[in-house]
Design a protein around this motif. Structure first.
Motif, PDB file in Angstrom:
ATOM      1  N   ASN A  23       9.438 -10.189  -4.192  1.00 10.19           N
ATOM      2  CA  ASN A  23       8.692 -10.101  -3.425  1.00 10.19           C
ATOM      3  C   ASN A  23       8.628  -8.547  -2.832  1.00 10.19           C
ATOM      4  OD1 ASN A  23       9.956 -12.823  -2.365  1.00 10.19           O
ATOM      5  ND2 ASN A  23       8.242 -12.553  -0.553  1.00 10.19           N
ATOM      6  N   ILE A  24       6.601  -8.390  -2.749  1.00 17.68           N
ATOM      7  CA  ILE A  24       7.297  -6.473  -2.792  1.00 17.68           C
ATOM      8  C   ILE A  24       6.465  -6.743  -0.829  1.00 17.68           C
ATOM      9  CG2 ILE A  24       6.648  -6.478  -4.654  1.00 17.68           C
ATOM     10  CD1 ILE A  24       4.073  -6.511  -4.332  1.00 17.68           C
ATOM     11  N   MET A  25       6.841  -5.234  -0.866  1.00 14.02           N
ATOM     12  CA  MET A  25       5.751  -4.954   0.700  1.00 14.02           C
ATOM     13  C   MET A  25       5.107  -3.582   0.241  1.00 14.02           C
ATOM     14  SD  MET A  25       7.441  -6.981   2.891  1.00 14.02           S
ATOM     15  CE  MET A  25       7.181  -6.162   4.606  1.00 14.02           C
ATOM     16  N   VAL A  26       3.561  -3.326   0.907  1.00 15.33           N
ATOM     17  CA  VAL A  26       2.734  -2.453   0.399  1.00 15.33           C
ATOM     18  C   VAL A  26       2.187  -2.317   2.146  1.00 15.33           C
ATOM     19  CG1 VAL A  26       2.040  -4.023  -1.465  1.00 15.33           C
ATOM     20  CG2 VAL A  26       0.844  -4.287   0.604  1.00 15.33           C
ATOM     21  N   LEU A  27       1.745  -0.766   2.070  1.00 12.61           N
ATOM     22  CA  LEU A  27       0.980  -0.068   3.646  1.00 12.61           C
ATOM     23  C   LEU A  27       0.113  -0.460   2.378  1.00 12.61           C
ATOM     24  CD1 LEU A  27       0.932   0.857   5.477  1.00 12.61           C
ATOM     25  CD2 LEU A  27       1.642   3.138   5.343  1.00 12.61           C
ATOM     26  N   ASN A  28      -1.536  -1.446   3.301  1.00 13.62           N
ATOM     27  CA  ASN A  28      -2.658  -1.075   2.954  1.00 13.62           C
ATOM     28  C   ASN A  28      -3.142   0.087   4.047  1.00 13.62           C
ATOM     29  OD1 ASN A  28      -2.430  -3.578   2.078  1.00 13.62           O
ATOM     30  ND2 ASN A  28      -2.532  -4.449   3.710  1.00 13.62           N
ATOM     31  N   ARG A  29      -4.434   0.663   2.512  1.00 15.62           N
ATOM     32  CA  ARG A  29      -5.378   1.787   3.262  1.00 15.62           C
ATOM     33  C   ARG A  29      -5.882   1.449   4.725  1.00 15.62           C
ATOM     34  NH1 ARG A  29      -5.833   5.819   0.903  1.00 15.62           N
ATOM     35  NH2 ARG A  29      -5.660   5.939  -1.895  1.00 15.62           N
ATOM     36  N   GLN A  82      -5.084  -9.154  -8.953  1.00 14.97           N
ATOM     37  CA  GLN A  82      -5.606  -8.079  -7.876  1.00 14.97           C
ATOM     38  C   GLN A  82      -4.797  -8.548  -6.401  1.00 14.97           C
ATOM     39  OE1 GLN A  82      -7.817  -6.494  -8.918  1.00 14.97           O
ATOM     40  NE2 GLN A  82      -8.350  -6.228  -6.616  1.00 14.97           N
ATOM     41  N   LEU A  83      -4.091  -7.904  -5.566  1.00  5.38           N
ATOM     42  CA  LEU A  83      -4.158  -7.789  -4.798  1.00  5.38           C
ATOM     43  C   LEU A  83      -5.542  -7.898  -2.448  1.00  5.38           C
ATOM     44  CD1 LEU A  83      -0.782  -5.350  -4.262  1.00  5.38           C
ATOM     45  CD2 LEU A  83      -0.854  -7.425  -4.873  1.00  5.38           C
ATOM     46  N   SER A  84      -4.887  -8.735  -1.693  1.00  2.00           N
ATOM     47  CA  SER A  84      -6.125  -8.765  -0.921  1.00  2.00           C
ATOM     48  C   SER A  84      -6.999  -7.204  -0.795  1.00  2.00           C
ATOM     49  CB  SER A  84      -6.123  -9.553  -0.575  1.00  2.00           C
ATOM     50  OG  SER A  84      -4.567  -9.420   0.853  1.00  2.00           O
ATOM     51  N   SER A  85      -6.181  -6.104  -0.329  1.00  2.00           N
ATOM     52  CA  SER A  85      -6.597  -5.360  -0.060  1.00  2.00           C
ATOM     53  C   SER A  85      -5.946  -3.914  -0.811  1.00  2.00           C
ATOM     54  CB  SER A  85      -5.694  -4.760   1.564  1.00  2.00           C
ATOM     55  OG  SER A  85      -6.318  -6.235   2.347  1.00  2.00           O
ATOM     56  N   GLU A  86      -6.254  -2.989  -0.531  1.00  2.00           N
ATOM     57  CA  GLU A  86      -6.681  -2.026  -1.066  1.00  2.00           C
ATOM     58  C   GLU A  86      -4.850  -1.110  -0.829  1.00  2.00           C
ATOM     59  OE1 GLU A  86      -7.982   2.691  -2.734  1.00  2.00           O
ATOM     60  OE2 GLU A  86      -9.607   1.054  -1.677  1.00  2.00           O
ATOM     61  N   ALA A 141      -2.184   4.478 -20.537  1.00  2.00           N
ATOM     62  CA  ALA A 141      -3.007   4.701 -19.644  1.00  2.00           C
ATOM     63  C   ALA A 141      -4.089   4.321 -18.522  1.00  2.00           C
ATOM     64  CB  ALA A 141      -4.651   5.174 -20.428  1.00  2.00           C
ATOM     65  N   LEU A 142      -3.474   5.111 -16.736  1.00  2.00           N
ATOM     66  CA  LEU A 142      -3.373   4.117 -15.728  1.00  2.00           C
ATOM     67  C   LEU A 142      -4.828   4.407 -15.832  1.00  2.00           C
ATOM     68  CD1 LEU A 142      -0.479   6.525 -14.140  1.00  2.00           C
ATOM     69  CD2 LEU A 142      -0.567   3.639 -15.050  1.00  2.00           C
ATOM     70  N   PRO A 143      -5.092   3.130 -14.799  1.00  2.00           N
ATOM     71  CA  PRO A 143      -6.951   3.422 -14.253  1.00  2.00           C
ATOM     72  C   PRO A 143      -6.814   3.862 -13.074  1.00  2.00           C
ATOM     73  CG  PRO A 143      -5.281   1.158 -13.969  1.00  2.00           C
ATOM     74  CD  PRO A 143      -4.256   2.090 -14.225  1.00  2.00           C
ATOM     75  N   GLY A 144      -5.818   4.460 -12.145  1.00  2.00           N
ATOM     76  CA  GLY A 144      -6.276   5.350 -11.373  1.00  2.00           C
ATOM     77  C   GLY A 144      -5.388   6.077 -10.845  1.00  2.00           C
ATOM     78  N   LYS A 145      -5.049   6.188  -9.767  1.00  2.00           N
ATOM     79  CA  LYS A 145      -3.475   7.104  -9.206  1.00  2.00           C
ATOM     80  C   LYS A 145      -2.764   5.925  -8.496  1.00  2.00           C
ATOM     81  CE  LYS A 145      -2.461  10.987  -6.263  1.00  2.00           C
ATOM     82  NZ  LYS A 145      -2.994  11.744  -5.139  1.00  2.00           N
ATOM     83  N   ILE A 146      -0.946   6.318  -8.562  1.00  2.00           N
ATOM     84  CA  ILE A 146      -0.587   5.218  -8.780  1.00  2.00           C
ATOM     85  C   ILE A 146       0.004   5.345  -6.582  1.00  2.00           C
ATOM     86  CG2 ILE A 146       1.598   4.484  -8.867  1.00  2.00           C
ATOM     87  CD1 ILE A 146       1.710   4.984 -11.121  1.00  2.00           C
ATOM     88  N   CYS A 147       0.222   4.230  -6.446  1.00  2.00           N
ATOM     89  CA  CYS A 147      -0.192   4.129  -5.137  1.00  2.00           C
ATOM     90  C   CYS A 147       1.404   5.203  -4.083  1.00  2.00           C
ATOM     91  CB  CYS A 147      -0.565   3.198  -3.974  1.00  2.00           C
ATOM     92  SG  CYS A 147      -2.213   2.518  -4.700  1.00  2.00           S
ATOM     93  N   CYS A 165      -2.569   0.483  -8.458  1.00  4.32           N
ATOM     94  CA  CYS A 165      -3.275   1.516  -8.430  1.00  4.32           C
ATOM     95  C   CYS A 165      -4.765   0.410  -7.598  1.00  4.32           C
ATOM     96  CB  CYS A 165      -3.502   1.691 -10.007  1.00  4.32           C
ATOM     97  SG  CYS A 165      -2.239   2.887 -11.116  1.00  4.32           S
ATOM     98  N   GLY A 166      -4.930   1.078  -6.913  1.00  2.00           N
ATOM     99  CA  GLY A 166      -5.739   0.845  -5.298  1.00  2.00           C
ATOM    100  C   GLY A 166      -5.530  -0.803  -5.754  1.00  2.00           C
ATOM    101  N   SER A 167      -6.137  -2.039  -5.195  1.00  5.26           N
ATOM    102  CA  SER A 167      -5.855  -3.056  -4.952  1.00  5.26           C
ATOM    103  C   SER A 167      -4.892  -3.752  -6.451  1.00  5.26           C
ATOM    104  CB  SER A 167      -6.666  -3.663  -3.882  1.00  5.26           C
ATOM    105  OG  SER A 167      -7.715  -4.171  -5.266  1.00  5.26           O
ATOM    106  N   SER A 168      -4.588  -3.605  -7.764  1.00  2.00           N
ATOM    107  CA  SER A 168      -3.741  -4.278  -8.442  1.00  2.00           C
ATOM    108  C   SER A 168      -2.841  -4.025  -9.052  1.00  2.00           C
ATOM    109  CB  SER A 168      -4.905  -3.742  -9.943  1.00  2.00           C
ATOM    110  OG  SER A 168      -6.309  -4.049 -10.099  1.00  2.00           O
ATOM    111  N   LEU A 169      -1.752  -4.911  -9.247  1.00  2.00           N
ATOM    112  CA  LEU A 169      -0.476  -4.313  -9.330  1.00  2.00           C
ATOM    113  C   LEU A 169      -0.286  -4.617 -10.633  1.00  2.00           C
ATOM    114  CD1 LEU A 169       2.598  -4.427  -7.544  1.00  2.00           C
ATOM    115  CD2 LEU A 169       2.266  -7.418  -8.099  1.00  2.00           C
TER     116      LEU A 169
END
Length: 159
Positions: free
Chosen positions: A81-87, A60-64, A14-20, A40-44
């Motif tokens: 390491n991971i790369m992300v594009l923040n909101r 918890q990541l520092s940004s959504e 059960a996901l807490p939200g939509k996968i990014c 999901c959101g700002s959680s890895l």
């Protein structure tokens, strides 16, 4: 949910939200068994192949996050390491514990990125290419701006 090749449901989570946007497959334990990394959101999150959350996750990541993660094992030793594009349009690199490498400089492109950065390598040098609708913006491995190009970056012109 995870299904086998016949479509049979093996497990659900059960996901807490939509996968990014992406689910990265990594070998977190370095035992040749795959785990599933997603945001999901700002959680890895990291799930094992049986659908159980891996100990120490979520972090918890520092940004959504808008899009990510892309996972990289630069050392070949399973230290991802991971790369992300923040909101907010910025781009970050994290280690899997949710921390940024000490040398990392958050990438804040002056033009909106149209996706995650692409790794560009030549010899022992590495850069990140951030694509916008009109340019390719090149950043050093730790996020410092190097140069912009209309079209494809020319590796010979990078310092």
């Amino acid at each position: 949910e995870m299904k086998d090749e016949k479509g049979t449901v093996l497990w659900t989570y059960a996901l807490p939200g939509k996968i990014c946007g992406r689910i990265a497959q990594i070998d977190y334990y370095a035992n040749r068994k795959i785990q599933y990394l997603f945001i999901c959101g700002s959680s890895l999150y990291l799930l094992d192949r049986l659908g159980h959350i891996v100990k120490g996750f979520p972090v918890q990541l520092s940004s959504e996050v808008l899009l990510g993660p892309d996972a990289y094992d630069f050392s070949g030793a399973g230290r991802y390491n991971i790369m992300v594009l923040n909101r907010d349009g910025s781009i970050d690199m994290y280690i899997l514990k949710g921390e940024k490498p000490a040398s990392w400089n958050r990438i804040r492109p002056v033009e909106a990125a149209i996706g995650l950065p692409e790794l560009l390598e030549k010899g022992n040098r590495s850069w990140w290419v951030v694509r916008s609708s009109e340019k390719s913006l090149v950043y050093g491995f730790y996020g410092n701006f190097v140069k912009s190009f209309v079209g494809e970056p020319l590796v010979n012109e990078l310092n």
